[in-house]
Design a protein around this motif. Sequence first.
Motif, short mmCIF file in Angstrom:
data_model
loop_
_atom_site.label_atom_id
_atom_site.label_comp_id
_atom_site.label_asym_id
_atom_site.label_seq_id
_atom_site.Cartn_x
_atom_site.Cartn_y
_atom_site.Cartn_z
N GLU A 10 27.26 82.22 24.32
CA GLU A 10 27.70 83.34 25.15
C GLU A 10 26.82 84.57 24.86
OE1 GLU A 10 30.41 83.80 27.38
OE2 GLU A 10 30.42 81.62 27.38
N PRO A 11 26.50 85.37 25.85
CA PRO A 11 25.81 86.63 25.57
C PRO A 11 26.75 87.60 24.85
CG PRO A 11 26.48 86.57 27.86
CD PRO A 11 26.80 85.22 27.30
N VAL B 255 26.90 92.25 28.77
CA VAL B 255 26.23 92.27 30.08
C VAL B 255 26.13 93.73 30.52
CG1 VAL B 255 26.31 91.53 32.49
CG2 VAL B 255 27.15 90.01 30.67
N VAL C 9 25.85 85.26 33.36
CA VAL C 9 26.46 84.71 32.15
C VAL C 9 26.33 83.19 32.15
CG1 VAL C 9 28.61 84.44 30.87
CG2 VAL C 9 28.03 86.66 31.89
N ALA D 103 22.16 89.93 30.85
CA ALA D 103 23.01 89.35 29.80
C ALA D 103 22.14 89.23 28.56
CB ALA D 103 23.52 87.98 30.24
#
Length: 375
Positions: A14-15, A18, A4, A51
């Motif tokens: 931000e992804p 995950v 991340v 991610a």
Amino acid sequence: MRVVDAFRESFGTEPQGVWHAPGRVNLIGEHTDYNDGLVLPFAVPWGVTAAVSPREDGVVRLRSLQAAEPGGVETVEDLERAAGWARYAVGVFWALREEGHPVRGADLVIDGDVPQGAGLSSSAALEVAVGTALNDLYGLGMTKMEVAQVAQRAENDFVGMPCGIMDQAASALAEEGRALFLDCRSLGSRNVPFDLAAHGLRLLIINTGVRHELADGQYARRRRDCEEAARRLGVAALRDVTDLAAALGRLSGDERRRTQHVVTENHRVEAVIGLLRAGAVQEIGALLNASHLSLRDQFEVSCPELDVAVEAAVRGGARGARMTGGGFGGSAIALVAEDRVQAVQDSVVLAYAERGWARPEIYPAVPAAGARRLR
């Protein structure tokens, strides 16, 4: 979570999620999957974490924390132009699009901890991690087996490796504490309890760390041998041979040897399943030994490092041992009573040292969970 952190560093956001998919080790059933046969793998604790966030423009941007230039992001607009490790990830996009799924692009950061050179199928873990992520992000509604099939297609038709379904299925469907009994023709499967600790046992992975150049093209050649043998015998696949003696009488050379291995290996898988159901886990060792001899002599995919590892493990007190995976290097496995673990490790290390070979890595394999979303 470092994947991340790397995603934030690479893409500034931000992804959206995950995902993790494990590698696998095969307890028994080697080179049977592409013969429509039976296999018994299980997932290992190591694998690939991805991610991922979707993109609307169809572009795939990738970064691997294990790449030679770990800070670099590879941008792929034309999927066919992807190279190296990226082809395994990009191939999943290609396979999904080929099947008509509305998959556009994505940003991905990949982190893997599968031991290098161990033959524990890090490629399948990468494919299944990406496939599972895209299935969730794009709401494709695929089952775990369908994700495995897409991952296999990516490896077969995009990467160009004619593997069977076992590796991807194990990565997608495995359950913690269980082995996956898979019929590679029907794709029917069930998870079988495989609690080694309850029986005072461990399964050790002996990572030879070697890959021989001989392996280049040899996997495909073995597959062709099997397909030609099946054609000569008038069956759809070697799984359909019911009278082995009669079949062997009609074949010669490589085709005869390959057929003998595949048919007897399927029987060994069924025998191991029977012993596991009966709670006789300690008794499967002889079948592991027989599998290795068949892979060495009939399928001819072993190598000196694997043979020495197997022989030394048995000499040190293992209940059974065999090579696992495609062969020509990679890993062996050994079924060992808890009180013999050190003796087996010492025996293998000494055998390698006596030959001037690099010390092999040895670690316990604990059946782990299959592909899943982490966050």
